[in-house]
Write an enzyme that holds these catalytic residues in place. Structure first.
Site, PDB file in Angstrom:
ATOM      1  N   ARG A 148      -3.340  -5.636 -16.112  1.00  0.00           N
ATOM      2  CA  ARG A 148      -2.882  -6.985 -16.453  1.00  0.00           C
ATOM      3  C   ARG A 148      -1.354  -7.020 -16.488  1.00  0.00           C
ATOM      4  NH1 ARG A 148      -6.392 -11.399 -16.390  1.00  0.00           N
ATOM      5  NH2 ARG A 148      -8.348 -10.796 -17.316  1.00  0.00           N
ATOM      6  N   ARG A 178       0.451   8.191 -18.191  1.00  0.00           N
ATOM      7  CA  ARG A 178      -0.951   7.905 -18.567  1.00  0.00           C
ATOM      8  C   ARG A 178      -1.496   6.641 -17.908  1.00  0.00           C
ATOM      9  NH1 ARG A 178      -2.842  10.462 -23.702  1.00  0.00           N
ATOM     10  NH2 ARG A 178      -1.321  12.055 -24.101  1.00  0.00           N
ATOM     11  N   MET A 204      -8.556  -6.356 -31.532  1.00  0.00           N
ATOM     12  CA  MET A 204      -8.412  -4.961 -31.951  1.00  0.00           C
ATOM     13  C   MET A 204      -6.972  -4.444 -32.110  1.00  0.00           C
ATOM     14  SD  MET A 204     -11.600  -3.338 -29.794  1.00  0.00           S
ATOM     15  CE  MET A 204     -11.803  -1.923 -30.868  1.00  0.00           C
ATOM     16  N   GLU A 205      -5.976  -5.301 -32.045  1.00  0.00           N
ATOM     17  CA  GLU A 205      -4.595  -4.763 -32.054  1.00  0.00           C
ATOM     18  C   GLU A 205      -3.576  -5.513 -32.923  1.00  0.00           C
ATOM     19  OE1 GLU A 205      -6.175  -5.528 -29.107  1.00  0.00           O
ATOM     20  OE2 GLU A 205      -6.745  -3.516 -28.443  1.00  0.00           O
ATOM     21  N   SER A 240     -12.539 -14.958 -25.142  1.00  0.00           N
ATOM     22  CA  SER A 240     -13.326 -14.528 -23.969  1.00  0.00           C
ATOM     23  C   SER A 240     -14.823 -14.592 -24.236  1.00  0.00           C
ATOM     24  CB  SER A 240     -12.940 -13.103 -23.577  1.00  0.00           C
ATOM     25  OG  SER A 240     -13.181 -12.224 -24.659  1.00  0.00           O
ATOM     26  N   ASP A 241     -15.202 -14.555 -25.521  1.00  0.00           N
ATOM     27  CA  ASP A 241     -16.636 -14.564 -25.849  1.00  0.00           C
ATOM     28  C   ASP A 241     -16.820 -15.113 -27.261  1.00  0.00           C
ATOM     29  OD1 ASP A 241     -15.351 -11.765 -26.217  1.00  0.00           O
ATOM     30  OD2 ASP A 241     -16.966 -11.755 -27.682  1.00  0.00           O
TER      31      ASP A 241
HETATM   32  N1  ADE Z   1     -11.914  -8.759 -27.578  1.00  0.00           N
HETATM   33  C1  ADE Z   1     -12.581  -9.701 -26.891  1.00  0.00           C
HETATM   34  N2  ADE Z   1     -13.803  -9.902 -27.413  1.00  0.00           N
HETATM   35  C2  ADE Z   1     -13.901  -9.040 -28.454  1.00  0.00           C
HETATM   36  C3  ADE Z   1     -14.911  -8.774 -29.380  1.00  0.00           C
HETATM   37  N3  ADE Z   1     -16.072  -9.418 -29.314  1.00  0.00           N
HETATM   38  N4  ADE Z   1     -14.695  -7.829 -30.313  1.00  0.00           N
HETATM   39  C4  ADE Z   1     -13.511  -7.182 -30.347  1.00  0.00           C
HETATM   40  N5  ADE Z   1     -12.524  -7.382 -29.503  1.00  0.00           N
HETATM   41  C5  ADE Z   1     -12.707  -8.313 -28.565  1.00  0.00           C
END
Ligand code: ADE
Length: 234
Positions: free
Chosen positions: A24, A43, A180-181, A203-204
């Site tokens: 990305r 890396r 997560m960050e 995204s979800d």
């Molecule tokens: N990033 C995108 N979708 C996520 C999810 N369901 N859990 C953790 N990080 C994500």
């Protein structure tokens, strides 16, 4: 050069976009920056510097999760002088009224990571984003016609968790989404006196299972990148 970033001092701009995925970073450099030069391949965690509307901007992959992102953020600030660090990532919605394709500007981040618990025993430190950058991103995004949500997110150490109970509880506390960050970005930005911001596309939906198509992900990703780049313009 640092342990993880093979760049020379001066190779990296003060403003740095931070996608988790190094490809990305390449995509952003190739599609949004002029005269982009790759400064890091260590890396495979690609980093580029180029020009956006005449201003130097860098884009650095961070990998997934707090430990990986924390390494790059620490080195960018302390070894390369980054002052405006903007995560551009994805998240999973945990509120009914947060929809896939929405864009979230993270005001703060709670976490199940022990980074701050270990570093500051007895204190539940609240990692918050730069008000200046939050305000600007909200205004820029709204001007672009995007549905921008501003609120709390949850930076989890676990993608494949055993149950939804924690996420349901956090949803009741008004947390918008899981990723997560962000908690480590906001903690390190505060610790070292720079500006941190996290912009996330949904995204979800963790509760409904709804997901965006890859085409939708690309479109909302591009919109988010424009918001991030216009936000770091001086
Ligand atoms: N990033 C995108 N979708 C996520 C999810 N369901 N859990 C953790 N990080 C994500």
């Amino acid at each position: 050069m640092t342990v993880h970033i093979g760049a020379k001092k001066g190779d990296i701009a003060e403003a740095v976009l931070l996608p988790g995925d190094p490809l990305r970073a390449k995509y952003i450099a190739e599609n949004f920056l002029e005269n982009a030069v790759c400064y890091n391949e260590v890396r495979g965690m690609l980093g580029f510097t180029g020009l956006y509307k005449g201003q130097r901007v860098s884009v650095q992959g961070t990998g997934m999760g707090i430990p990986s992102a924390g390494i790059y953020i620490h080195e960018l600030i302390n070894e390369f002088g980054a002052t405006d660090l903007v995560r551009v990532g994805t998240c999973g919605a945990i509120q009914n009224d947060v929809k896939v394709r929405d864009v979230i500007v993270a005001q703060a981040a709670c976490t199940d990571s022990a980074i701050n618990r270990n570093a500051y025993p007895g204190i539940d430190y609240a990692p918050i984003g730069s008000f200046e950058l939050i305000k600007k991103a909200y205004e820029v995004g709204t001007d672009q016609g995007l549905h921008i949500r501003v609120g709390n997110v949850f930076s989890s150490d676990v993608f494949y968790s055993d149950g939804l109970d924690t996420l349901k509880l956090l949803g009741k506390l008004g947390v918008l989404a899981v990723e997560m960050e962000t908690a480590v970005l906001y903690t390190l930005a505060a610790k070292f006196g720079v500006r941190g911001l996290s912009i996330l596309t949904v995204s979800d939906h963790v509760m409904t299972g709804e997901q965006t198509t890859s085409q939708e992900r690309q479109t909302t990703f591009n919109q988010m990148i424009e918001v991030a780049l216009d936000t770091v313009l001086k």
